[in-house]
Write a protein that holds these residues in place. Sequence first.
Motif, mmCIF file in Angstrom:
data_model
loop_
_atom_site.group_PDB
_atom_site.id
_atom_site.type_symbol
_atom_site.label_atom_id
_atom_site.label_comp_id
_atom_site.label_asym_id
_atom_site.label_seq_id
_atom_site.Cartn_x
_atom_site.Cartn_y
_atom_site.Cartn_z
ATOM 1 N N GLU A 16 8.461 4.450 -12.192
ATOM 2 C CA GLU A 16 7.189 5.092 -12.540
ATOM 3 C C GLU A 16 6.193 4.131 -13.172
ATOM 4 O O GLU A 16 4.988 4.364 -13.116
ATOM 5 C CB GLU A 16 7.433 6.266 -13.481
ATOM 6 N N THR A 17 6.670 3.065 -13.765
ATOM 7 C CA THR A 17 5.782 2.100 -14.421
ATOM 8 C C THR A 17 5.086 1.162 -13.433
ATOM 9 O O THR A 17 4.175 0.438 -13.820
ATOM 10 C CB THR A 17 6.567 1.257 -15.435
ATOM 11 N N ALA A 18 5.511 1.171 -12.186
ATOM 12 C CA ALA A 18 4.916 0.285 -11.177
ATOM 13 C C ALA A 18 3.520 0.764 -10.788
ATOM 14 O O ALA A 18 3.211 1.951 -10.867
ATOM 15 C CB ALA A 18 5.803 0.232 -9.941
ATOM 16 N N ILE A 19 2.713 -0.179 -10.364
ATOM 17 C CA ILE A 19 1.406 0.142 -9.795
ATOM 18 C C ILE A 19 1.549 -0.015 -8.286
ATOM 19 O O ILE A 19 1.869 -1.101 -7.802
ATOM 20 C CB ILE A 19 0.319 -0.799 -10.332
ATOM 21 N N ALA A 20 1.333 1.062 -7.564
ATOM 22 C CA ALA A 20 1.448 1.045 -6.109
ATOM 23 C C ALA A 20 0.094 1.406 -5.506
ATOM 24 O O ALA A 20 -0.537 2.385 -5.915
ATOM 25 C CB ALA A 20 2.514 2.035 -5.649
ATOM 26 N N VAL A 21 -0.347 0.608 -4.538
ATOM 27 C CA VAL A 21 -1.662 0.798 -3.927
ATOM 28 C C VAL A 21 -1.509 0.947 -2.417
ATOM 29 O O VAL A 21 -0.970 0.058 -1.756
ATOM 30 C CB VAL A 21 -2.596 -0.388 -4.241
ATOM 31 N N ARG A 22 -2.005 2.039 -1.889
ATOM 32 C CA ARG A 22 -2.051 2.261 -0.441
ATOM 33 C C ARG A 22 -3.376 1.718 0.078
ATOM 34 O O ARG A 22 -4.438 2.015 -0.472
ATOM 35 C CB ARG A 22 -1.937 3.757 -0.148
ATOM 36 N N VAL A 23 -3.327 0.899 1.104
ATOM 37 C CA VAL A 23 -4.540 0.390 1.734
ATOM 38 C C VAL A 23 -4.826 1.277 2.944
ATOM 39 O O VAL A 23 -4.014 1.360 3.857
ATOM 40 C CB VAL A 23 -4.394 -1.086 2.153
ATOM 41 N N GLY A 24 -5.943 1.980 2.904
ATOM 42 C CA GLY A 24 -6.292 2.916 3.966
ATOM 43 C C GLY A 24 -6.305 4.341 3.440
ATOM 44 O O GLY A 24 -5.922 4.606 2.300
ATOM 45 N N ALA A 25 -6.732 5.263 4.294
ATOM 46 C CA ALA A 25 -6.980 6.633 3.853
ATOM 47 C C ALA A 25 -5.833 7.612 4.123
ATOM 48 O O ALA A 25 -5.993 8.800 3.915
ATOM 49 C CB ALA A 25 -8.259 7.140 4.518
ATOM 50 N N LYS A 26 -4.685 7.149 4.577
ATOM 51 C CA LYS A 26 -3.594 8.070 4.893
ATOM 52 C C LYS A 26 -2.916 8.570 3.624
ATOM 53 O O LYS A 26 -2.893 7.875 2.611
ATOM 54 C CB LYS A 26 -2.582 7.374 5.800
ATOM 55 N N PRO A 27 -2.322 9.778 3.664
ATOM 56 C CA PRO A 27 -1.578 10.294 2.501
ATOM 57 C C PRO A 27 -0.439 9.332 2.141
ATOM 58 O O PRO A 27 0.146 8.686 3.013
ATOM 59 C CB PRO A 27 -1.014 11.632 2.999
ATOM 60 N N SER A 28 -0.139 9.258 0.830
ATOM 61 C CA SER A 28 0.820 8.244 0.389
ATOM 62 C C SER A 28 1.518 8.648 -0.902
ATOM 63 O O SER A 28 1.009 9.466 -1.667
ATOM 64 C CB SER A 28 0.078 6.925 0.176
ATOM 65 N N HIS A 29 2.663 8.008 -1.142
ATOM 66 C CA HIS A 29 3.370 8.119 -2.419
ATOM 67 C C HIS A 29 2.862 7.091 -3.426
ATOM 68 O O HIS A 29 3.328 7.055 -4.558
ATOM 69 C CB HIS A 29 4.879 7.931 -2.213
#
Length: 150
Positions: A115-128
């Motif tokens: 939970e402490t991680a920073i996760a970034v989705r590139v693009g507009a699709k739904p993501s975790h």
Amino acid sequence: MKLVIVANRLPYRVRPDGALELSPGGLVSGLLSFFRAAELQTDDYLWIGWPGNEGNEDPKLREALAHRRAFPVFLDAKAGMTKGSAARRFLRDQSFIFAAGDDVTDEDLFRALPETAIAVRVGAKPSHATYAVPTPQDLRKILEAFAVRS
């Protein structure tokens, strides 16, 4: 600090003659500029990803990649080898985790992160992922800001 990058591809690809060369692409070029700006040395990071050829698990290839701090992973969801399982193996003792991706296989990675991680989705699709940016250029701006502040 150790930067661990789990990506679709390694920053090197294997040519047909077996030699390694830098992979073209947005993530590699974006991170290389970050590495230069942050003055990262080879021992400061490791890169986990696909080496660009199916099933080539030649020990000489693995040794050449390891010398460049690049560790090949041959994804096989049926055998349980996903980006998420690779991340759990290499990210156990990391104090700061930043992950970014634009591929459906990145979702395994995002789900596996603490939970402490920073996760970034590139693009507009739904993501975790916890955050999203519209383009690779936006991700590059974030990485450059990290380099300036470190």
